[in-house]
Enzyme design. Structure first.
Site, PDB file in Angstrom:
ATOM      1  N   SER A 171       0.761  -1.157  -0.088  1.00  0.00           N
ATOM      2  CA  SER A 171       0.034  -0.044   0.030  1.00  0.00           C
ATOM      3  C   SER A 171       0.800   1.087   0.105  1.00  0.00           C
ATOM      4  CB  SER A 171      -0.962  -0.083   1.276  1.00  0.00           C
ATOM      5  OG  SER A 171      -2.052   0.794   0.986  1.00  0.00           O
ATOM      6  N   ASP A 266      -9.859  -3.717  -5.832  1.00  0.00           N
ATOM      7  CA  ASP A 266      -9.193  -2.967  -5.217  1.00  0.00           C
ATOM      8  C   ASP A 266      -9.244  -1.550  -6.076  1.00  0.00           C
ATOM      9  OD1 ASP A 266      -7.236  -1.034  -4.082  1.00  0.00           O
ATOM     10  OD2 ASP A 266      -5.884  -2.382  -3.847  1.00  0.00           O
ATOM     11  N   HIS A 296      -7.979  -4.821  -1.262  1.00  0.00           N
ATOM     12  CA  HIS A 296      -6.955  -4.095  -0.558  1.00  0.00           C
ATOM     13  C   HIS A 296      -6.659  -4.402   0.696  1.00  0.00           C
ATOM     14  CE1 HIS A 296      -4.086  -0.665  -0.805  1.00  0.00           C
ATOM     15  NE2 HIS A 296      -4.423  -0.466   0.424  1.00  0.00           N
TER      16      HIS A 296
END
Length: 326
Positions: A171, A266, A296
């Protein structure tokens, strides 16, 4: 069984109309039920950080997978910062600077402890998990500056672990790994062996189709992304700064090879495939792999989601291969 949608750079749009997989749906239902049962809504940033800086698997059991886990201090931009070194059994074949996700706002060494233990064991490389300064106390580009200082230190100490260096993160940590890969071009150290990016944010203000398709109901929503941005950046212009959105770099040539591991459901999915395609167009090496039905952050729940365990194994294998050939 989880299959790869692509193991080569691609700019194709995401697969449409697919819901999260069976295990992911069970996990999301469990999370909703737990939230309803406890009737708890985080009231403060401290509360959010406390709740998110927890591993999904007992730390002591994860630590058994590696020879040593050592809490250390590593130079950041302004001070020595906490870090954790994971040394695998056997001959060590490189070192990885790992940067955690959390939107630059939360998570830390504990939340990603199990991930780093498994990456170290399965890759055969030492892993340095780095605790950069968090927003909103430390706005952009504080995290970048800290991680760049840490990478310089890791590169200077890499002889202890075979001399080869890679960067990795998930991320926001994946974004930081991509940024460091750009910054490292032409530096005094040998080129990075690999940049391993798990579902990174790479496009800033530039739109991609997956943001519309998966805008709500898939963990990372548009509203959540906007909140992270408000906490981290000073000005909307930061969203086109390559240190926050690597796609805006003047050139994507001569970058370390990239492995980009993605969740299908995502909003950031197409940023990964698009960045890989742009890298390859510029002459750099990049490949992507998408885990169908995942959302995600699925890496953090490897103890419950088969996709998370598979993605760690995949990334570790790519690190092992990169250190063997570089």
């Amino acid at each position: 069984m989880l299959l790869s949608v692509s193991d080569a750079a691609t700019s194709a749009a995401p697969v449409r109309g697919r819901l999260p997989g069976f295990f992911t749906r069970l996990f999301l239902l469990g999370a909703k039920a737990s939230a309803a049962r406890h009737n708890h809504v985080p009231h403060s940033l401290e509360d959010i950080r406390r709740r998110f800086d927890r591993p999904c698997f007992p730390k002591r059991l994860s630590s058994l997978q590696v020879r040593r886990v050592i809490d250390i201090r590593v130079p950041g931009a302004t001070e020595l910062r906490p870090a954790r070194l994971y040394v695998p059994y056997g001959r060590v074949r490189g070192v990885v600077l790992f940067m955690h996700g959390g939107g630059y706002v939360h998570c830390g060494l504990n939340s990603h402890h199990g991930i780093c233990c498994r990456l170290a064991r399965q890759s055969g490389a030492a892993v340095v998990s780095f605790d950069y300064r968090l927003a909103p106390e430390n706005k952009f580009p504080a995290a970048v500056d800290d991680c760049w200082a840490a990478l310089q230190w890791v590169a200077g100490e890499a002889w202890r672990w075979g001399g080869k260096v890679a960067v990795a993160g998930d991320s926001a940590g994946g974004t930081l790994a991509a940024v460091l890969s750009q910054m490292s071009r032409g530096w005094k150290h040998p080129p990075l062996a690999l940049q391993l990016l798990y579902y990174p944010s790479l496009y800033g203000e530039r739109p991609v189709p997956s943001r519309e398709v998966y805008a709500n109901g898939y963990v990372l929503s548009t509203r959540v992304m906007e909140w992270y941005a408000q906490e981290y950046i000073h000005d909307p212009k930061d969203l086109s700064d390559p240190r926050l959105a690597p796609i805006f770099a003047a050139s994507l040539a001569n970058l370390p090879p990239a492995v980009i591991a993605l969740a299908q459901c995502d909003p950031l999915h197409d940023e990964g495939t698009g960045y890989a395609a742009a890298m390859e167009k510029a002459g750099s090496q990049a490949c992507t792999r998408t885990w169908p039905g995942t959302v995600h952050g699925f890496l953090n729940f490897y103890a419950f989601l088969p996709g998370g365990k598979s993605a760690i194994h995949y990334g570790a294998r790519k690190l092992r291969e990169a250190f063997a050939r570089s």
